[in-house]
Design a protein around this motif. Sequence first.
Motif, mmCIF file in Angstrom:
data_model
loop_
_atom_site.group_PDB
_atom_site.id
_atom_site.type_symbol
_atom_site.label_atom_id
_atom_site.label_comp_id
_atom_site.label_asym_id
_atom_site.label_seq_id
_atom_site.Cartn_x
_atom_site.Cartn_y
_atom_site.Cartn_z
ATOM 1 N N TYR A 10 -47.685 22.486 39.259
ATOM 2 C CA TYR A 10 -47.896 21.823 37.978
ATOM 3 C C TYR A 10 -48.108 22.827 36.847
ATOM 4 N N GLY A 11 -48.622 24.004 37.175
ATOM 5 C CA GLY A 11 -48.838 25.023 36.157
ATOM 6 C C GLY A 11 -47.655 25.942 35.959
ATOM 7 N N GLY A 12 -46.580 25.739 36.722
ATOM 8 C CA GLY A 12 -45.413 26.592 36.628
ATOM 9 C C GLY A 12 -45.390 27.652 37.712
ATOM 10 N N VAL A 13 -44.393 28.505 37.675
ATOM 11 C CA VAL A 13 -44.248 29.604 38.633
ATOM 12 C C VAL A 13 -43.742 30.822 37.882
ATOM 13 N N ILE A 14 -43.894 31.986 38.507
ATOM 14 C CA ILE A 14 -43.385 33.212 37.918
ATOM 15 C C ILE A 14 -42.774 34.087 39.007
ATOM 16 N N GLY A 15 -41.557 34.542 38.765
ATOM 17 C CA GLY A 15 -40.910 35.497 39.651
ATOM 18 C C GLY A 15 -40.483 34.972 41.002
ATOM 19 N N VAL A 16 -40.179 33.685 41.122
ATOM 20 C CA VAL A 16 -39.652 33.145 42.377
ATOM 21 C C VAL A 16 -38.185 33.578 42.515
ATOM 22 N N VAL A 17 -37.809 34.025 43.695
ATOM 23 C CA VAL A 17 -36.421 34.428 43.923
ATOM 24 C C VAL A 17 -35.657 33.238 44.510
ATOM 25 N N LEU A 18 -34.613 32.826 43.807
ATOM 26 C CA LEU A 18 -33.779 31.715 44.245
ATOM 27 C C LEU A 18 -32.368 32.220 44.533
ATOM 28 N N LEU A 19 -31.783 31.692 45.585
ATOM 29 C CA LEU A 19 -30.383 31.985 45.899
ATOM 30 C C LEU A 19 -29.520 30.891 45.289
ATOM 31 N N GLY A 20 -28.647 31.275 44.355
ATOM 32 C CA GLY A 20 -27.787 30.311 43.702
ATOM 33 C C GLY A 20 -26.805 29.673 44.660
ATOM 34 N N PRO A 21 -26.087 28.664 44.192
ATOM 35 C CA PRO A 21 -25.082 28.019 45.034
ATOM 36 C C PRO A 21 -24.065 29.006 45.604
ATOM 37 N N ASP A 22 -23.827 30.108 44.889
ATOM 38 C CA ASP A 22 -22.905 31.142 45.380
ATOM 39 C C ASP A 22 -23.639 32.220 46.162
ATOM 40 N N ARG A 23 -24.943 31.973 46.474
ATOM 41 C CA ARG A 23 -25.818 32.883 47.225
ATOM 42 C C ARG A 23 -26.182 34.137 46.438
ATOM 43 N N ALA A 24 -25.924 34.145 45.137
ATOM 44 C CA ALA A 24 -26.392 35.243 44.297
ATOM 45 C C ALA A 24 -27.883 35.051 44.021
ATOM 46 N N PRO A 25 -28.686 36.134 44.065
ATOM 47 C CA PRO A 25 -30.138 35.997 43.869
ATOM 48 C C PRO A 25 -30.520 36.002 42.387
ATOM 49 N N TYR A 26 -31.516 35.194 42.075
ATOM 50 C CA TYR A 26 -32.025 35.099 40.703
ATOM 51 C C TYR A 26 -33.553 35.103 40.733
ATOM 52 N N TYR A 27 -34.152 35.680 39.676
ATOM 53 C CA TYR A 27 -35.576 35.499 39.424
ATOM 54 C C TYR A 27 -35.740 34.249 38.567
ATOM 55 N N PHE A 28 -36.646 33.378 38.989
ATOM 56 C CA PHE A 28 -36.875 32.127 38.262
ATOM 57 C C PHE A 28 -38.353 32.001 37.912
ATOM 58 N N SER A 29 -38.617 31.643 36.667
ATOM 59 C CA SER A 29 -39.986 31.378 36.202
ATOM 60 C C SER A 29 -39.964 30.134 35.338
ATOM 61 N N MET A 30 -41.068 29.420 35.285
ATOM 62 C CA MET A 30 -41.128 28.228 34.434
ATOM 63 C C MET A 30 -42.573 27.940 34.058
ATOM 64 N N ARG A 31 -42.724 27.209 32.967
ATOM 65 C CA ARG A 31 -44.051 26.745 32.563
ATOM 66 C C ARG A 31 -43.965 25.330 32.027
ATOM 67 N N PRO A 32 -45.055 24.560 32.117
ATOM 68 C CA PRO A 32 -45.042 23.188 31.591
ATOM 69 C C PRO A 32 -45.009 23.192 30.069
ATOM 70 N N LEU A 33 -44.358 22.215 29.504
ATOM 71 C CA LEU A 33 -44.345 22.021 28.064
ATOM 72 C C LEU A 33 -45.455 21.053 27.671
ATOM 73 N N LEU A 34 -46.140 21.361 26.593
ATOM 74 C CA LEU A 34 -47.201 20.512 26.098
ATOM 75 C C LEU A 34 -46.623 19.391 25.234
ATOM 76 N N PRO A 35 -47.403 18.354 24.951
ATOM 77 C CA PRO A 35 -46.847 17.199 24.210
ATOM 78 C C PRO A 35 -46.154 17.563 22.903
ATOM 79 N N ASP A 36 -46.686 18.513 22.158
ATOM 80 C CA ASP A 36 -46.069 18.887 20.884
ATOM 81 C C ASP A 36 -44.842 19.774 21.068
ATOM 82 N N GLU A 37 -44.590 20.247 22.291
ATOM 83 C CA GLU A 37 -43.437 21.114 22.555
ATOM 84 C C GLU A 37 -42.252 20.362 23.135
ATOM 85 N N LEU A 38 -42.446 19.126 23.491
ATOM 86 C CA LEU A 38 -41.374 18.359 24.133
ATOM 87 C C LEU A 38 -40.269 18.068 23.150
ATOM 88 N N PRO A 39 -39.011 18.074 23.610
ATOM 89 C CA PRO A 39 -37.891 17.788 22.710
ATOM 90 C C PRO A 39 -37.866 16.314 22.295
#
Length: 288
Positions: free
Chosen positions: A259-288
């Motif tokens: 719920y608080g997000g993640v940082i530096g998770v390694v994901l293998l793309g559909p083509d098996r290429a590796p990626y670093y993935f990070s995310m954070r939650p958006l607050l009510p005033d930040e939502l599109p």
Amino acid sequence: MGALAVVLAACASPAPSRPPGGSSSGGSPASPSPTPTAGAIEHPTGAEDVVLRMEHTGGLTGVAMAATRVPTFTLYGDGSVIYLPRDVSEQPGGGPELPPLRRATMPEEGVQALLRFALGQGRLLQAREQYRADNVADATSTVFSIDAGGVRKQVDVYALGESEPEGADRQDRLAFRQLAEVLGDFGAEVQRGQATDAGVYRAPAYRGLLEPAQGGFGEARDWPFQTLSPEDFTPAPDFQRPVALLPEAEALRVSDTAYGGVIGVVLLGPDRAPYYFSMRPLLPDELP
């Protein structure tokens, strides 16, 4: 007694017509107007209207860490609060998961008390937009945002608490430090009954960052998303990396407790290429 409890108690007495002014030890002179500490303080009332916020910016930090940093405290116009608990050692998650934000609600009496404190004793009413500290390098800035009592501004305080304040800004910095203590330990005030706990903040959407991973990245996870591909992450100059908006259902495919997000998770793309993935939650005033 907690810091906010002291504020509430103090507000039971007649409020000063303006916040405290400069002293012989140095400090910016008080502004004689406006005078929002006299009577009720007007403020926006919408659930997405930021009335008071504290966040940290800058410093020596990586792109992913900077992009996943969330405001420490946000008070919205309807009395709802979203805050980061100070003691996050016992929060759910672990590893790359970031501590979740929490929600609380404040009655209008508490909102008024906090705004009186922030504008008066916290000196946001008279504050300049920026405070430098030339004797400190590579520190973060503490940024206060306020929209109340006819005052709408951001106050950027560099290296707050990094050294003993001195000089002409000493009184202002001491006041900002006290305000930061109240806002930065809001969870303690919730426990003392100054606000009502509303549980973990469940964001309806997250901001995700993706970048190619280099060798030696350790354990990798299969691509978890059903509606997103690497091509859906597009360059965003503000974050120096490709980003995408993820609805909660997709974001929590990375981890159902993130719920608080993640940082530096390694994901293998559909083509098996590796990626670093990070995310954070958006607050009510930040939502599109």
